[in-house]
Write an enzyme that holds these catalytic residues in place. Structure first.
Site, short mmCIF file in Angstrom:
data_model
loop_
_atom_site.label_atom_id
_atom_site.label_comp_id
_atom_site.label_asym_id
_atom_site.label_seq_id
_atom_site.Cartn_x
_atom_site.Cartn_y
_atom_site.Cartn_z
N HIS A 1 0.83 -1.21 0.00
CA HIS A 1 0.00 0.00 0.00
C HIS A 1 0.87 1.25 0.00
O HIS A 1 0.60 2.21 -0.75
CB HIS A 1 -0.91 -0.02 1.23
CG HIS A 1 -1.77 1.19 1.37
ND1 HIS A 1 -3.04 1.29 0.84
CD2 HIS A 1 -1.54 2.38 1.99
CE1 HIS A 1 -3.55 2.47 1.12
NE2 HIS A 1 -2.66 3.15 1.82
N GLU A 2 1.91 1.28 0.81
CA GLU A 2 2.79 2.45 0.87
C GLU A 2 3.60 2.61 -0.41
O GLU A 2 3.82 3.73 -0.88
CB GLU A 2 3.71 2.35 2.09
CG GLU A 2 2.99 2.32 3.42
CD GLU A 2 2.06 3.50 3.62
OE1 GLU A 2 2.33 4.60 3.07
OE2 GLU A 2 1.03 3.34 4.31
N HIS B 1 1.53 4.34 -2.97
CA HIS B 1 1.52 5.80 -2.84
C HIS B 1 2.74 6.41 -3.53
O HIS B 1 2.64 7.44 -4.21
CB HIS B 1 1.52 6.20 -1.37
CG HIS B 1 0.18 6.11 -0.71
ND1 HIS B 1 -0.95 6.72 -1.24
CD2 HIS B 1 -0.22 5.50 0.43
CE1 HIS B 1 -1.98 6.50 -0.44
NE2 HIS B 1 -1.57 5.76 0.57
N GLU C 1 -6.43 6.80 -1.15
CA GLU C 1 -6.29 5.58 -0.34
C GLU C 1 -6.92 4.39 -1.06
O GLU C 1 -6.36 3.29 -1.08
CB GLU C 1 -6.93 5.77 1.03
CG GLU C 1 -6.20 6.74 1.93
CD GLU C 1 -4.79 6.30 2.24
OE1 GLU C 1 -4.58 5.08 2.45
OE2 GLU C 1 -3.89 7.16 2.26
#
Length: 305
Positions: A148-149, A152, A223
């Protein structure tokens, strides 16, 4: 990490990707239009020009900020390979799958809270985790959070959210300045018989609230998009889903310890992150539902003697 990758439903994946991009464009465009409207209300076309110049310079400075400077504010320290070898292996594998030229540096903040965030650009980035997160998650769940990071970083969300933050701050400052000028000149307007610009005043009054709501909505959209890419990178929707549920429960317990009996859920519109159950629902819907080659589930069966 998982030895096998879960196949994703291409139709659901394409729908979510299109929806996220549309929402990002609409929300970012709405924020810019709101800023331009405030600038025009105060100083006309020249105000819009100066707002564009000031916003561009502020955005450039924000995205060029070194990750080390931000991490220093959190007192973050490098998390070496010798201390957390599994975490580094996961980051390297996910970074290679994402096509990043450089694996993000791994940092740690000593805190019981379970949290993680990323900072920087594709060529200079870092992921920071708390020791509470490392202790509280399995490696499968950690892989989902790391993916997930990395998502980003891959999406350059630092630019998107920096733009949103700069626009929101400039809108608030312009709103305050414009209202001050309006109140200061109101007696002269009334005495001179000129009409009071109520529409402009209402725009300036509502601008900060609208700007904040647009910023929060944009954050929630990014997100969702990071979740989508994280599942692509890890190939494990369940891993990310389990991590999100565990993080939600841990944050709820921390809040209840600090303020017993006072845990009131935030309205969805005021959250910077989407609700966990909604995120999990979207993530799990990406799984491709496979059908057996020969469906014998309903067939009668007689065991041989």
């Amino acid at each position: 990490m998982m030895n096998t990758l879960t196949r994703l439903n291409p139709d659901v994946h394409a729908e979510y990707r299109w929806r996220n991009r549309l929402h990002t464009a609409v929300l970012a465009g709405g924020s810019l239009c709101l800023l331009a409207l405030c600038a025009f209300t105060i100083a006309g076309p020249e105000g819009v020009l100066w707002a564009a110049i000031g916003g561009g310079l502020s955005l450039y400075a924000a995205v060029r900020l070194s990750p080390k400077m931000v991490l220093g504010l959190y007192n973050a320290r490098p998390l070496t390979v010798g201390v957390f070898p599994d975490g580094h292996r996961i980051l390297e594998a996910l970074s290679a799958r994402a096509g990043l030229d450089r694996t993000p540096k791994l940092y740690i903040v000593h805190s019981r809270m379970m949290n993680a965030f990323s900072i920087g650009r594709r060529d200079d980035s870092a992921i920071c985790v708390t020791d509470g997160l490392i202790r509280g998650l399995s490696m499968r769940e950690f892989a989902g959070v790391a993916a997930h990071e990395i998502a980003h970083i891959l999406h350059e969300d630092i630019r998107v959210m920096a733009l949103s933050d700069v626009v929101s701050r400039m809108t608030s400052v312009m709103s305050f300045f414009g209202l001050f000028l309006a109140l200061f000149n109101l007696p002269q307007l009334v005495e001179g018989g000129h009409g009071v610009p109520w529409i402009g005043i209402m725009v300036l009054i509502l601008a900060p609230t609208l700007g904040t709501l647009l910023q929060l909505a944009l954050s929630r959209t990014r997100e969702f998009d990071a979740d989508l890419t994280a599942v692509e990178l890890s190939g494990d929707p369940e891993g990310l889903s389990l991590a999100l549920v565990k993080l939600e429960r841990a944050q709820g317990r921390m809040w209840e310890v600090m303020m017993p009996g006072a845990r009131i859920p935030d309205p969805s519109i005021l959250r910077s992150h989407p609700k966990t159950d909604e995120r999990v629902k979207r993530i799990m819907s990406l799984k491709l539902k496979t059908e057996p080659w020969i469906d014998v589930e309903g067939w009668p069966h007689i065991a041989g003697k």
